[in-house]
Design an enzyme around this catalytic site. Structure first.
Site, PDB file in Angstrom:
ATOM      1  N   THR A   1     -36.149 -54.860  61.957  1.00 14.38           N
ATOM      2  CA  THR A   1     -36.720 -54.314  63.190  1.00 14.38           C
ATOM      3  C   THR A   1     -37.503 -55.400  63.768  1.00 14.38           C
ATOM      4  O   THR A   1     -38.210 -56.042  62.943  1.00 14.38           O
ATOM      5  CB  THR A   1     -37.561 -53.014  62.910  1.00 14.38           C
ATOM      6  OG1 THR A   1     -36.351 -52.186  62.452  1.00 14.38           O
ATOM      7  CG2 THR A   1     -38.267 -52.598  64.155  1.00 14.38           C
TER       8      THR A   1
ATOM      9  N   ARG B   1     -28.339 -40.798  63.492  1.00 14.17           N
ATOM     10  CA  ARG B   1     -29.463 -40.661  62.966  1.00 14.17           C
ATOM     11  C   ARG B   1     -30.547 -41.800  63.992  1.00 14.17           C
ATOM     12  O   ARG B   1     -30.255 -42.518  64.507  1.00 14.17           O
ATOM     13  CB  ARG B   1     -29.555 -41.505  61.684  1.00 14.17           C
ATOM     14  CG  ARG B   1     -31.016 -41.875  60.850  1.00 14.17           C
ATOM     15  CD  ARG B   1     -31.349 -43.157  61.113  1.00 14.17           C
ATOM     16  NE  ARG B   1     -32.700 -43.266  60.287  1.00 14.17           N
ATOM     17  CZ  ARG B   1     -33.527 -44.311  60.368  1.00 14.17           C
ATOM     18  NH1 ARG B   1     -33.097 -45.162  61.323  1.00 14.17           N
ATOM     19  NH2 ARG B   1     -34.682 -44.470  59.825  1.00 14.17           N
ATOM     20  N   VAL B   2     -31.711 -40.964  64.188  1.00 16.53           N
ATOM     21  CA  VAL B   2     -32.812 -41.529  64.894  1.00 16.53           C
ATOM     22  C   VAL B   2     -33.899 -41.846  64.123  1.00 16.53           C
ATOM     23  O   VAL B   2     -34.508 -40.957  63.346  1.00 16.53           O
ATOM     24  CB  VAL B   2     -32.959 -40.733  66.212  1.00 16.53           C
ATOM     25  CG1 VAL B   2     -34.098 -41.309  67.174  1.00 16.53           C
ATOM     26  CG2 VAL B   2     -31.905 -40.477  67.078  1.00 16.53           C
ATOM     27  N   GLY B   3     -34.460 -43.043  64.064  1.00 16.04           N
ATOM     28  CA  GLY B   3     -35.701 -43.536  63.412  1.00 16.04           C
ATOM     29  C   GLY B   3     -36.849 -43.293  64.198  1.00 16.04           C
ATOM     30  O   GLY B   3     -36.863 -42.631  65.501  1.00 16.04           O
ATOM     31  N   ASP B   4     -37.905 -43.908  64.043  1.00 19.42           N
ATOM     32  CA  ASP B   4     -39.148 -43.872  64.626  1.00 19.42           C
ATOM     33  C   ASP B   4     -39.280 -44.826  65.820  1.00 19.42           C
ATOM     34  O   ASP B   4     -40.177 -44.585  66.576  1.00 19.42           O
ATOM     35  CB  ASP B   4     -40.281 -44.433  63.687  1.00 19.42           C
ATOM     36  CG  ASP B   4     -40.161 -45.608  63.250  1.00 19.42           C
ATOM     37  OD1 ASP B   4     -39.169 -46.058  62.641  1.00 19.42           O
ATOM     38  OD2 ASP B   4     -41.260 -46.485  62.891  1.00 19.42           O
TER      39      ASP B   4
ATOM     40  N   THR C   1     -42.981 -50.885  61.664  1.00 17.70           N
ATOM     41  CA  THR C   1     -41.721 -51.112  60.886  1.00 17.70           C
ATOM     42  C   THR C   1     -41.748 -50.619  59.266  1.00 17.70           C
ATOM     43  O   THR C   1     -42.699 -50.685  58.851  1.00 17.70           O
ATOM     44  CB  THR C   1     -41.278 -52.468  60.873  1.00 17.70           C
ATOM     45  OG1 THR C   1     -40.103 -52.734  60.364  1.00 17.70           O
ATOM     46  CG2 THR C   1     -42.269 -53.251  60.339  1.00 17.70           C
ATOM     47  N   GLY C   2     -40.501 -49.838  59.225  1.00 22.18           N
ATOM     48  CA  GLY C   2     -40.542 -49.135  57.778  1.00 22.18           C
ATOM     49  C   GLY C   2     -39.388 -48.257  57.674  1.00 22.18           C
ATOM     50  O   GLY C   2     -38.654 -47.903  58.757  1.00 22.18           O
TER      51      GLY C   2
ATOM     52  N   GLY D   1     -38.234 -45.198  58.760  1.00 24.03           N
ATOM     53  CA  GLY D   1     -38.483 -44.441  60.046  1.00 24.03           C
ATOM     54  C   GLY D   1     -38.677 -42.724  59.873  1.00 24.03           C
ATOM     55  O   GLY D   1     -39.894 -42.292  60.404  1.00 24.03           O
TER      56      GLY D   1
HETATM   57  N1  ASP Z   1     -38.320 -48.248  61.424  1.00 26.27           N
HETATM   58  C1  ASP Z   1     -36.894 -48.672  61.477  1.00 26.27           C
HETATM   59  C2  ASP Z   1     -36.139 -47.553  61.598  1.00 26.27           C
HETATM   60  O1  ASP Z   1     -36.394 -46.413  60.836  1.00 26.27           O
HETATM   61  C3  ASP Z   1     -36.371 -49.615  60.406  1.00 26.27           C
HETATM   62  C4  ASP Z   1     -37.008 -50.669  60.253  1.00 26.27           C
HETATM   63  O2  ASP Z   1     -38.204 -50.723  60.640  1.00 26.27           O
HETATM   64  O3  ASP Z   1     -36.767 -51.579  59.439  1.00 26.27           O
HETATM   65  O4  ASP Z   1     -35.100 -47.184  62.067  1.00 26.27           O
END
Ligand code: ASP
Length: 318
Positions: A185, A213-216, A235-236, A238
């Site tokens: 990300t 799927r929806v992340g943050d 980032t991480g 989500g």
């Molecule tokens: N935060 C992102 C998600 O969950 C992934 C990432 O930051 O690597 O989609």
């Protein structure tokens, strides 16, 4: 005074073992963005919002990062991308979710911000809106790289392993090992010469995610936040950042007079971590503070601060 900070994703367990063969290209990309945009931000030519949009567009163009071309692949081996952007001054925001054929998802999110309504669009509706409004649409296959295909194959093979669980299913880029590495990300936060801040984040999500799927990242307040005091890009994993409203929590922490940005960000990661939120964030405040903490092996980082550029992957920023 002006500041521009970038991230290119976070991940991995254990100590950092040094650069992988693709890392110099990623660092060079960040360096180039900071060299090009930093002076223009400092001089007042670019406002914070424009700077973060341009920075994230350039990061989306770098195939080594997990956004735009080079996005990771979902469980079906397809790209779907999320992006969001926010201006601190007036809380204007824009976001796209699960788009598959856009060259620059962040540009479309920015267009939604500028137009003011709607602010968040998903899937085929977002893609149709983008095409109608003159954005670059391309064949989804052209966004797929060899690196991501190799990573996806590795994910699929691991999943077939006896004993693999659903929890193992979706993986942060660096969890898939060094031979097929690929950081993630991307995001940018900026403070401009007029004391205004903005934030932007863009991603392909996590390798092997179930379609839909929806992340943050596209969720304002979870992956991206900006108000009059602070701008944040996360980032991480989500799901944890979503459950903690992580980026907004930084904004809440900065409401106290004289708040220390580094301490506020660490407190937010303390909330995120027990929820499984392995990762990090970057933040700048309107009073000129900067924080780039992470709780995993590495986070790709770049910073332009008063003419000085620093970049880093592991613990040190040089
Ligand atoms: N935060 C992102 C998600 O969950 C992934 C990432 O930051 O690597 O989609």
């Amino acid at each position: 005074m002006a500041l521009l900070a970038l991230h290119g994703g976070a991940g991995g367990d254990g100590p950092w073992r040094g650069m992988t063969p693709m890392d110099p290209q990623r660092i060079a990309c960040m360096q180039g963005i900071l060299e090009a945009l930093g002076p223009r931000l400092e001089s007042g030519e670019l406002d914070a919002l424009t700077a973060v949009r341009l920075a994230v567009e350039a990061l989306e163009d770098e195939p080594g990062f997990n956004a735009g071309v080079g996005s990771v692949l979902d469980a079906n081996g397809r790209v779907s991308m999320d992006a969001s952007i926010m201006r601190g001054e007036d809380g204007a925001a824009g976001s796209v979710v699960g788009v598959t054929n856009l060259r620059h998802p962040i540009r479309v999110a920015h267009d939604l911000l500028e137009r003011g309504w709607p602010i968040m669009m998903a899937g085929p509706g977002a893609e149709a809106w983008a095409a109608e409004h003159g954005h670059e649409v391309q064949d989804p296959n052209t966004l797929v790289t060899e690196l991501r295909t190799a990573q996806w194959q590795k994910w699929r093979d691991a999943r077939l392993r006896p004993g693999a669980t659903d929890e193992d299913d979706a993986a942060l880029d660096h969890d898939l090992g060094e031979d097929v590495d690929g950081p993630g990300t991307v995001g940018a936060v900026a403070l401009d010469a007029h004391g205004k801040v903005a934030a932007a984040t863009s991603t392909g999500g996590m390798t092997g995610k179930p379609p839909g799927r929806v992340g943050d990242t596209p969720v304002i307040g979870a992956g991206t936040w900006a108000d009059a005091r602070v701008a944040v890009s996360c980032t991480g994993v989500g799901e944890a950042y979503l459950r903690a409203c992580a980026a907004h929590e930084v904004g809440v922490g900065m409401r106290d007079q004289g708040a220390d940005l580094g301490a506020v960000c660490e407190r937010v990661l303390d909330l995120v971590e027990p929820l499984g939120g392995r990762g990090g964030l970057i933040a700048v405040s309107a009073d000129g503070q900067i924080a780039m903490p992470f709780r995993v092996t590495l986070m790709y980082r770049g910073l332009w601060n008063k003419g000085h550029i620093s970049t880093g992957i592991g613990p040190d920023l040089a």
